[in-house]
Design a protein around this motif. Structure first.
Motif, PDB file in Angstrom:
ATOM      1  N   ALA A   1      31.710  42.680  35.773  1.00 34.09           N
ATOM      2  CA  ALA A   1      32.391  42.351  37.250  1.00 34.09           C
ATOM      3  C   ALA A   1      31.839  42.888  38.431  1.00 34.09           C
ATOM      4  CB  ALA A   1      34.011  42.810  37.216  1.00 34.09           C
TER       5      ALA A   1
ATOM      6  N   THR B   1      38.715  40.234  41.605  1.00 34.25           N
ATOM      7  CA  THR B   1      39.589  40.229  40.327  1.00 34.25           C
ATOM      8  C   THR B   1      41.146  40.100  40.628  1.00 34.25           C
ATOM      9  OG1 THR B   1      39.369  42.670  40.671  1.00 34.25           O
ATOM     10  CG2 THR B   1      38.062  41.580  38.835  1.00 34.25           C
TER      11      THR B   1
ATOM     12  N   TYR C   1      42.704  37.044  38.473  1.00 33.66           N
ATOM     13  CA  TYR C   1      43.865  37.528  37.646  1.00 33.66           C
ATOM     14  C   TYR C   1      45.070  36.816  37.752  1.00 33.66           C
ATOM     15  CZ  TYR C   1      47.216  40.466  35.553  1.00 33.66           C
ATOM     16  OH  TYR C   1      48.271  40.940  34.383  1.00 33.66           O
TER      17      TYR C   1
END
Length: 559
Positions: free
Chosen positions: A443, A518, A522
């Motif tokens: 990431a 993220t 997510y």
């Protein structure tokens, strides 16, 4: 207070999500959710001030801590005296077994950047760590052969997710809770005593910290967790990743806040480069970085940061751990593999010569190279914490790009796009560490790619080839790479690339630069389907875990 498990229960999840373990996590959240929310707001407020021109400098109000030579951190915990090579990998069964058999001194079991935080991944990772702590981790390959992680296993250090992330599959009164506390709490509750009895202990890497106040929050979490389980204070050991620009100005203070539970600092190089870009994304052209492969550990601001980290650690008796060697040597031809391993050895020898006590690698095949490199400097010693280095690093040094050609190329734009698309397609499919062009991408490296794209578009940076970087140019490159990458792929893979394009567009090409990709990815793609957020999202939609009732927050502030 009602705690609800919203995620699907897969095999063996009941081993981890026991009523007692969930109550333990809920108690931590009840004590610290308010402070977490306040600190995350402090991050955003400070980011706005820096974007508006506020200078970064060492904090005058904590100078007494920096200037006091008398304090040190706790001695290394059992199993942490030798950290010359630390293998970082997702907490999967296969990678865990390979890590435990690798010959590294430490297995960094990563629930953060190397793990796509789908619910099944998160709790399955806890199951695997439960087994590893009990010397029961094994993996059966496609040929039916079973491997065990029992050959001189390394010390386990677990990395939980950062403070900015939530876990939507566990809710308290309908509010998602901190992913950091879920990861830490479940692991600590189930494994602390077992690890202590085995001659090690509950050890952690702390990611994405931006200030010593956030380190203080972690320390208070540790104190409460040890009290609740009747474990002696000071048993926990934490290594802090210095991977944000603001944290680099507070290394002494971070060690001080965690001094009873601290074992070192790590130079989280990829996230640190990303943080430099993000911190100054809206400032002047003088902060614009060149193509990502031109930013190395010898770039002035990177060189200054590592020198300061080593000097700070050794002044306080802490381990200084170097950043990752990201090569994936098993996918290369022999000549390329040999060249890559030579580069790794040279890099690790440089780290050891600079004073680091150990370093990360991202593949078992690199462990021996790392150990040999450190042996050339350390000899038979396991560390060099007793070697103090004088640091004269200034605030200007920590920001310096002196002598760096800020060259941006069309190939640099294309590399950022294709790496991001390939990684994100794997990420939405549940994979958090991906080999791309002989490098292990996670990431953090994708954060560099998308933040650079945003910064270049924002400043209309000029390419070496002549044109400026515009949204239209990047969109054209995205379309070209999408066509190339999806050619011949099945519907499932094409859908993943479409999701990857959506995430990349949201976090690299919109007017607002999100702190992390993220959070959006997510809630849009990795939560169980009933919990996925649809339609247009604004930043507040991604901060549901920070909506702590005022009465609860007030009570927590006094804790």
């Amino acid at each position: 207070m009602t705690t609800t498990i919203r995620g699907t229960l897969h095999p063996r999840f009941e081993t981890i999500l026991t009523p007692e373990a969930v109550a333990f996590v809920a108690a931590l959240d009840g004590a610290f959710a308010g402070r977490r929310a306040e600190l995350l707001q402090d991050r955003r407020d400070r980011a706005r001030r820096i974007s508006a021109g506020e200078k970064l400098d060492f904090l005058p109000e904590t100078s007494r801590i920096r200037n006091d030579p008398s304090w040190t951190v706790a001695a290394p915990g059992p199993g942490l005296t030798d950290r010359r090579c630390e293998l970082v990998s997702p907490a999967t069964r296969k990678m865990g077994v390979h890590a435990l058999r690798s010959g590294a001194q430490v297995w960094l079991a990563d629930l953060e950047d190397a793990t796509a935080p789908a619910w099944e991944n998160v709790i399955t990772g806890q199951v695997n760590l439960y087994d590893a702590a009990r010397d029961q981790l094994e993996y059966t390959d496609e040929d039916g052969e079973t491997e065990h992680g029992r050959l001189n296993p390394p010390t386990i250090i677990m990395r939980p997710r950062g403070w900015h992330l939530c876990e939507k599959h566990i809710a308290i009164d309908g509010r998602p809770i901190s992913a950091s506390l879920v990861d830490f709490g479940l692991y600590f509750f189930h494994n602390a005593r077992t690890l202590i009895d085995s001659g090690a202990g509950p050890y952690f890497y702390l990611p994405k910290i931006e200030s010593h106040a956030e380190a203080r929050l972690w320390n208070d979490v540790f104190v409460m967790a040890q009290d609740l389980l009747g474990i002696p204070q000071g048993t926990i050991r934490a290594t802090v990743l210095i991977e944000t620009l603001t944290a680099a100005f507070e290394m002494d203070e971070i060690l001080y806040e965690l001094r009873d539970h601290c074992s070192g600092l790590n130079a989280g190089r990829w996230d640190y480069i990303f943080s430099y870009i993000r911190t100054f994304a809206q400032r002047g052209d003088e902060f614009v970085l060149p193509d990502r492969d031109r930013v190395t550990m010898t770039t002035p601001f990177m060189r200054a940061y590592t020198r300061l980290l080593v000097a700070t650690c050794h002044k306080r008796g802490a381990h200084a751990i170097g950043g990752p060697a990201a090569v994936n040597p098993t996918r290369q031809d022999e000549e390329s593999r040999h060249r890559a391993m030579s580069q790794v050895r040279a890099e690790k020898e440089r780290e050891a010569a600079e004073g680091f006590d150990g370093s990360w690698v991202a593949h078992p095949a690199v462990v021996d190279t790392c150990l040999k490199a450190y042996a050339t400097v350390l000899g038979e010693r396991t560390c060099q914490r007793d070697v103090n280095r004088v640091s004269d690093i200034t605030a200007r040094d920590l920001l310096s790009l002196d002598g760096i050609q800020q060259t941006i190329s069309l190939q640099g734009v294309r590399t950022n796009v294709t790496v991001a698309l390939r990684y994100l397609a794997a990420w939405v499919g549940g994979t958090g560490a991906v080999a791309i062009e002989h490098l292990m991408e996670d990431a953090a490296t994708v954060e560099i790619s998308r933040a650079q794209l945003w910064q270049w578009v924002h400043h209309r940076s000029q390419l070496a080839e002549g044109p400026q970087v515009t949204r239209e140019l990047v969109e054209r490159v995205i379309e070209e790479e999408m066509t190339r990458l999806t050619q011949g792929q099945d519907d499932v893979q094409v859908a993943r690339y479409e999701a990857a394009r959506d995430i990349l567009t949201q976090v690299a090409l919109e007017e607002y630069l999100p702190g992390f990709f993220t959070n959006y990815g997510y809630v849009r793609y990795l939560t169980d389907r009933p919990l996925r957020m649809k339609g247009p999202l604004n930043p507040q939609d991604l901060r549901q875990s920070e909506r702590v009732p005022a009465t609860a927050a007030a009570g927590q502030g006094a804790a």
